[in-house]
Design an enzyme around this catalytic site. Structure first.
Site, PDB file in Angstrom:
ATOM      1  CG  LEU A   2      16.605 -24.689 -59.551  1.00 15.37           C
ATOM      2  CD1 LEU A   2      17.555 -23.555 -59.199  1.00 15.37           C
ATOM      3  CD2 LEU A   2      17.317 -26.014 -59.457  1.00 15.37           C
ATOM      4  CE1 TYR A  59      23.076 -25.766 -55.542  1.00 17.46           C
ATOM      5  CE2 TYR A  59      23.511 -27.961 -56.390  1.00 17.46           C
ATOM      6  CZ  TYR A  59      22.681 -27.078 -55.738  1.00 17.46           C
ATOM      7  OH  TYR A  59      21.451 -27.498 -55.294  1.00 17.46           O
ATOM      8  CE  LYS A 107      21.415 -27.055 -59.285  1.00 23.39           C
ATOM      9  NZ  LYS A 107      20.526 -27.619 -58.292  1.00 23.39           N
ATOM     10  CD  GLU A 142      11.974 -25.609 -55.616  1.00 26.78           C
ATOM     11  OE1 GLU A 142      12.408 -26.236 -56.604  1.00 26.78           O
ATOM     12  OE2 GLU A 142      12.495 -24.550 -55.220  1.00 26.78           O
TER      13      GLU A 142
HETATM   14  N1  PDD Z   1      18.944 -30.198 -57.188  1.00 31.63           N
HETATM   15  N2  PDD Z   1      14.538 -27.740 -57.022  1.00 31.63           N
HETATM   16  C1  PDD Z   1      15.619 -27.637 -56.213  1.00 31.63           C
HETATM   17  C2  PDD Z   1      15.503 -26.854 -54.957  1.00 31.63           C
HETATM   18  C3  PDD Z   1      16.831 -28.276 -56.585  1.00 31.63           C
HETATM   19  O1  PDD Z   1      17.904 -28.160 -55.794  1.00 31.63           O
HETATM   20  C4  PDD Z   1      16.881 -29.042 -57.779  1.00 31.63           C
HETATM   21  C5  PDD Z   1      18.144 -29.732 -58.217  1.00 31.63           C
HETATM   22  C6  PDD Z   1      15.719 -29.132 -58.565  1.00 31.63           C
HETATM   23  C7  PDD Z   1      15.692 -29.928 -59.854  1.00 31.63           C
HETATM   24  O2  PDD Z   1      16.461 -29.331 -60.869  1.00 31.63           O
HETATM   25  P1  PDD Z   1      17.098 -30.220 -62.054  1.00 31.63           P
HETATM   26  O3  PDD Z   1      15.995 -30.964 -62.659  1.00 31.63           O
HETATM   27  O4  PDD Z   1      17.689 -29.223 -62.950  1.00 31.63           O
HETATM   28  O5  PDD Z   1      18.112 -31.126 -61.393  1.00 31.63           O
HETATM   29  C8  PDD Z   1      14.582 -28.458 -58.169  1.00 31.63           C
HETATM   30  C9  PDD Z   1      20.254 -30.751 -57.457  1.00 31.63           C
HETATM   31  C10 PDD Z   1      20.213 -31.962 -58.284  1.00 31.63           C
HETATM   32  C11 PDD Z   1      21.008 -30.944 -56.159  1.00 31.63           C
HETATM   33  O6  PDD Z   1      20.894 -30.055 -55.324  1.00 31.63           O
HETATM   34  O7  PDD Z   1      21.725 -31.929 -56.007  1.00 31.63           O
END
Ligand code: PDD
Length: 289
Positions: A204, A32, A148, A180
């Protein structure tokens, strides 16, 4: 009424039907992506798309992404989010529907592509400054969380542990390092140095994380990408999370202990202000006051 996208068509959410044989449903066999849009404009969409394509290629899900830019734009339009200060588009691609077995199905199976758009809000400035709390939790995820995938059970359990503890976030600790959050990346500030785990397979590779590192570089703030032992992490002057919808968010307590002076720190503030400017949402800035 919410308009969603499913396999080439736009429809109301109520009309969307996904097969019970979908491998996303049965096996979490999919990926996703979540892309923010400010004042209706997608932010860093090429980077989000590239990460999605990398995930698809790694999992050998053969689905082109050529139509996705249009899908994102149209979902924002159809859901009256063109003028929303902050919104996001979620897209999920699974390997498709096939009789359940672990290995890839034989023959060609059409992947399932589902997307929706939604508004999110940035907290008012006074509330943002107060920040929120976090707990540490053991990282029980697999070893390729740079992909992801929709397989998020350890993230769900960790975020629930945070909710049960009455705090907003959880920090995954792996091999003794704070790496994280459950849905966001993690930063600590030590003596003015903005520090974050390197972009390995263990986290991620957040797009917001990359933006913040870029902004810090531009602002002449020192940056270090290295593993942060959790005991050192507890002594940080400032802690903040980054992510789509999280944006730049200060953490003011960790496992019940105060971080810094217990409010958003000066480096976090500067980076948040720079981030707000970078995303360029006039409306979000106005709403924030
Ligand atoms: N989550 N780490 C994890 C485990 C994440 O699931 C996400 C993003 C991030 C941050 O990535 P970005 O800056 O590209 O959004 C880091 C999304 C937003 C979610 O699961 O809704």
């Amino acid at each position: 009424m919410t308009t969603v996208y499913l396999n080439g068509e736009y429809m109301t959410k109520e009309e969307a039907r996904i097969s019970p044989d979908d491998r996303g449903f049965l096996l979490s066999d999919g990926v996703y992506e979540v892309t923010p849009a400010y004042d209706g404009r997608l932010f860093r969409f090429p980077q989000h798309l590239e990460r999605l394509e990398r995930g698809l290629a790694t999992l050998r899900i053969h689905q082109g992404t050529g139509e996705l830019a249009d899908v994102h734009e149209r979902l924002l339009r159809e859901n009256d989010l063109e003028s929303a200060a902050c919104a996001y588009v979620y897209v999920q691609i699974t390997r498709g529907a096939a009789p359940r077995m672990h290995q890839f199905p034989e023959g060609s199976v059409t992947p399932t592509v589902y997307a929706f758009a939604k508004a999110f809000s940035r907290p008012p400035h006074e509330e943002w400054e107060l920040g929120s709390g976090a707990i540490t939790v053991p990282d029980r995820r697999w070893s390729r969380v740079d992909i992801k995938t929709i397989s998020l059970l350890p993230n769900v359990l960790a975020q629930q542990a945070a909710a049960d503890a009455g705090v907003a976030n959880a920090v995954f600790v792996k091999d003794g390092n704070a790496i994280e959050g459950t849905h966001n990346n993690l930063f600590a500030v030590f003596d003015g140095v903005v520090t974050t785990h390197p972009a390995t397979h263990e986290i991620l590779h957040g797009i917001t994380r990359a933006v913040v590192l870029e902004l810090a570089g531009r602002m002449g703030i020192s940056v270090e990408q290295r593993a942060i032992p959790v005991e050192e992490f507890r002594t940080a002057d400032e802690i903040f999370f980054t992510g789509t919808t999280t944006e730049v968010h200060p953490t003011v307590s960790l496992d019940g202990q105060r971080v810094g002076d217990g409010t958003a720190g000066p480096v976090t503030r500067r980076l948040f202000e720079a981030f707000v400017e970078e995303v360029g949402s006039r409306r979000a800035a106005e709403a924030q006051g």
